[in-house]
Design a protein around this motif. Structure first.
Motif, short mmCIF file in Angstrom:
data_model
loop_
_atom_site.label_atom_id
_atom_site.label_comp_id
_atom_site.label_asym_id
_atom_site.label_seq_id
_atom_site.Cartn_x
_atom_site.Cartn_y
_atom_site.Cartn_z
N TRP A 133 -35.80 72.24 59.60
CA TRP A 133 -36.12 71.39 58.62
C TRP A 133 -37.45 71.59 57.79
O TRP A 133 -38.39 71.63 58.75
CB TRP A 133 -35.82 70.11 59.09
CG TRP A 133 -36.23 68.88 58.19
CD1 TRP A 133 -37.39 68.18 58.00
CD2 TRP A 133 -35.47 68.51 56.85
NE1 TRP A 133 -37.42 67.02 57.03
CE2 TRP A 133 -36.41 67.37 56.02
CE3 TRP A 133 -34.46 69.22 56.11
CZ2 TRP A 133 -35.73 66.93 54.95
CZ3 TRP A 133 -33.94 68.72 55.21
CH2 TRP A 133 -34.62 67.44 54.44
N PRO A 134 -37.53 71.69 56.58
CA PRO A 134 -38.87 72.07 56.14
C PRO A 134 -39.74 70.96 55.64
O PRO A 134 -40.87 71.18 55.15
CB PRO A 134 -38.54 72.98 54.90
CG PRO A 134 -37.19 72.30 54.17
CD PRO A 134 -36.55 71.68 55.47
N ARG A 194 -37.78 80.84 60.48
CA ARG A 194 -37.79 79.49 60.13
C ARG A 194 -36.82 79.01 59.38
O ARG A 194 -36.57 77.83 59.08
CB ARG A 194 -39.04 78.93 59.74
CG ARG A 194 -40.24 79.15 60.70
CD ARG A 194 -41.73 78.35 60.10
NE ARG A 194 -42.68 78.47 60.82
CZ ARG A 194 -43.80 79.28 60.81
NH1 ARG A 194 -43.50 80.23 60.05
NH2 ARG A 194 -44.57 79.34 61.91
N ARG A 195 -35.86 79.78 59.01
CA ARG A 195 -35.06 79.49 57.81
C ARG A 195 -33.98 78.32 58.27
O ARG A 195 -33.51 77.54 57.44
CB ARG A 195 -34.29 80.57 57.26
CG ARG A 195 -35.27 81.43 56.41
CD ARG A 195 -34.20 82.47 55.57
NE ARG A 195 -33.69 81.78 54.16
CZ ARG A 195 -32.75 82.23 53.72
NH1 ARG A 195 -32.49 83.40 53.86
NH2 ARG A 195 -32.31 81.54 52.89
N GLY A 196 -33.83 78.20 59.70
CA GLY A 196 -32.80 77.23 59.93
C GLY A 196 -33.69 75.90 60.50
O GLY A 196 -32.81 74.77 60.87
N ASP A 210 -31.75 72.44 52.62
CA ASP A 210 -32.86 72.55 51.47
C ASP A 210 -32.90 70.82 51.06
O ASP A 210 -31.75 70.66 50.57
CB ASP A 210 -32.56 73.46 50.17
CG ASP A 210 -33.66 73.48 49.24
OD1 ASP A 210 -34.31 72.45 49.21
OD2 ASP A 210 -33.80 74.54 48.66
N TRP A 261 -41.56 75.74 53.74
CA TRP A 261 -40.86 77.21 53.77
C TRP A 261 -39.43 77.24 53.43
O TRP A 261 -38.74 76.16 53.19
CB TRP A 261 -40.85 77.63 55.43
CG TRP A 261 -40.18 76.74 56.30
CD1 TRP A 261 -38.98 76.40 56.54
CD2 TRP A 261 -40.84 75.81 57.26
NE1 TRP A 261 -38.72 75.61 57.44
CE2 TRP A 261 -40.04 75.18 57.95
CE3 TRP A 261 -42.41 75.60 57.38
CZ2 TRP A 261 -40.26 74.33 58.82
CZ3 TRP A 261 -42.52 74.70 58.40
CH2 TRP A 261 -41.21 73.87 59.18
N ASP A 262 -39.16 78.58 53.00
CA ASP A 262 -37.65 78.41 52.44
C ASP A 262 -36.60 78.35 53.77
O ASP A 262 -36.97 78.63 54.77
CB ASP A 262 -37.70 79.86 52.08
CG ASP A 262 -38.29 80.30 50.57
OD1 ASP A 262 -38.66 79.23 49.85
OD2 ASP A 262 -38.83 81.43 50.14
N THR A 263 -35.50 77.73 53.38
CA THR A 263 -34.52 77.33 54.14
C THR A 263 -33.24 78.05 53.56
O THR A 263 -33.04 78.32 52.40
CB THR A 263 -34.44 75.67 54.66
OG1 THR A 263 -34.05 75.33 53.22
CG2 THR A 263 -36.08 75.24 54.91
N TYR A 264 -32.32 77.87 54.43
CA TYR A 264 -30.95 77.81 54.03
C TYR A 264 -30.60 77.00 52.86
O TYR A 264 -31.11 75.88 53.20
CB TYR A 264 -30.09 77.96 55.33
CG TYR A 264 -30.15 79.14 56.43
CD1 TYR A 264 -30.12 80.52 55.97
CD2 TYR A 264 -30.46 78.74 57.48
CE1 TYR A 264 -30.29 81.59 56.83
CE2 TYR A 264 -30.37 80.07 58.40
CZ TYR A 264 -30.59 81.24 58.04
OH TYR A 264 -30.78 82.37 58.92
N ALA A 316 -30.22 70.66 60.73
CA ALA A 316 -30.93 71.72 60.87
C ALA A 316 -30.32 72.40 62.10
O ALA A 316 -29.84 71.80 63.04
CB ALA A 316 -32.50 71.48 60.85
#
Length: 377
Positions: free
Chosen positions: A339-340, A335-337, A354, A347-350, A364
């Motif tokens: 939008w959180p 999911r890092r790519g 962020d 969740w943690d993103t790039y 995203a």
């Protein structure tokens, strides 16, 4: 072998309506676009059809001219409409045969950050075989592989294949193959039809892939009818027809001796709880299993693959035949790519997306997560 699927939402050019921060407004524009194009295809236009077409054109910003911010009306031949000096739109054509033209979406390059993050997701997932959803063309996908992936530290894919499907927006299904994996044959199901007409909104391309071990993998990449356009009853019925068709294709492959079959992509619906569900013919009526219900699956604490990652957002799948189920060594959601969200990020993103560092939703990589499965084959 790592098998993955990712809805990339068009890599190089995206409908301008979907590049802004207000996704709900963009969705309304796409819905109006689809409704108008459905109406103009009718052999004869009723008075109600003409009124509705005029209303949709006005809503899309075409009340004064054929060009607007998000769409363009192409009128090649024949008299389709006139715009009286007093305002409004009058539809002149009596049916499709009286004019030649269409409505098209205005496109613009995807935000550079979004494109780079799409490449970073693909690089970090590291799939040997990647089923791609919503790519606009093979040249665009190949160009992305050769030009953008290396910027994120990944080698270009050795094989890239995609052919046009039934969707005029250029959101097609393809495959990318690492060195050692070779496309042996492929078959399009773009013209598959049942008693109600064409089945697939895009296509259900069938890729027969030779692996380095000498085994053969058959991959079906799918993007089923979305819930976002048209009446729910009609959308559900279309997805069920598509699920039934995929189940028939799968059964034919198995009957022909193909044991290693995977069906991947965006099925646009949640897992079925009963036999009335649109996806039931595929997920309950066959021996296919989704990786999310098999041992070794890591969903990061959220079962969904889209939007907020809730159970109601579980719409992306990797379905495996029994032979592949037996060889599965683990699977997950990346999911890092995505939008959180804001309060708080889910969740943690790039770092680039962020929200605590100024990231924006339109930057995203996709509003879908990538999904993957590790299979010994």
């Amino acid at each position: 072998m790592r098998l993955a699927a990712f809805n990339v939402e068009n890599l190089f050019a995206r409908a301008r309506a979907m590049n802004g921060e207000d996704w709900q407004d963009g969705r309304r524009i796409l819905e109006d676009f689809a409704r108008f194009n459905a109406l103009i295809g009718k052999p004869a236009y009723s008075a109600a059809d003409k009124r509705r077409m005029a209303e949709l054109l006005e809503a899309l910003g075409l009340g004064r001219a054929d060009d607007a911010e998000y769409v363009r009306l192409r009128r090649n031949r024949g008299d389709f409409l006139r715009r009286p000096k007093g305002g409004g739109i009058e539809i002149l054509a009596a049916g499709r045969a009286e004019w030649n033209g269409w409505l098209e979406l205005e496109r613009e390059p995807v935000d550079d950050v979004a494109m780079r993050l799409t490449a970073r997701v693909i690089a970090d997932v590291g799939a040997d075989v990647l089923g791609v959803v919503e790519a606009e063309s093979r040249p665009a996908l190949k160009d992305f592989s050769e030009r953008i992936l290396p910027l994120e530290g990944a080698d270009p894919y050795a094989g890239v294949m995609l052919i046009d499907g039934n969707d005029t927006r250029g959101i097609d299904c393809g495959v990318m193959l690492r060195d050692g994996f070779r496309l042996a044959t492929m078959r399009s199901h773009v013209d598959d039809a049942d008693a109600q007409g064409l089945v697939f909104s895009r296509d259900c391309p069938e890729f027969h892939i030779a692996t380095p071990s000498g085994a053969r993998l058959v991959l079906l990449v799918n993007h089923l009818k979305s819930k976002g356009f048209g009446a729910k009853r009609d959308s559900d019925a279309k997805r069920r027809r598509q699920a039934e068709a995929i189940a028939r294709i799968y059964a034919a492959l198995r009957a022909a001796g193909e044991d290693n079959v995977a069906i991947v992509g965006d099925l646009n619906d949640t897992p079925p709880a009963d036999d009335d569900h649109p996806l039931a013919p595929l997920l309950r009526g066959t021996d296919l299993k989704d990786i999310s219900v098999l041992p070794g699956h890591d969903d990061g604490g959220r079962p969904g693959t889209y939007g907020a990652g809730t159970a109601g957002n579980k719409i992306d799948y990797i379905l495996l035949s029994p032979a592949l189920q037996a060889r599965l060594r683990g699977s997950g959601i990346f999911r890092r790519g995505m939008w959180p969200g804001l309060r708080p990020p889910k969740w943690d993103t790039y770092p680039e997306i962020d929200p605590r560092q100024g990231g924006k939703p339109h930057q995203a990589a996709s509003d879908h997560a990538a999904i993957f499965a590790d299979v010994d084959i």
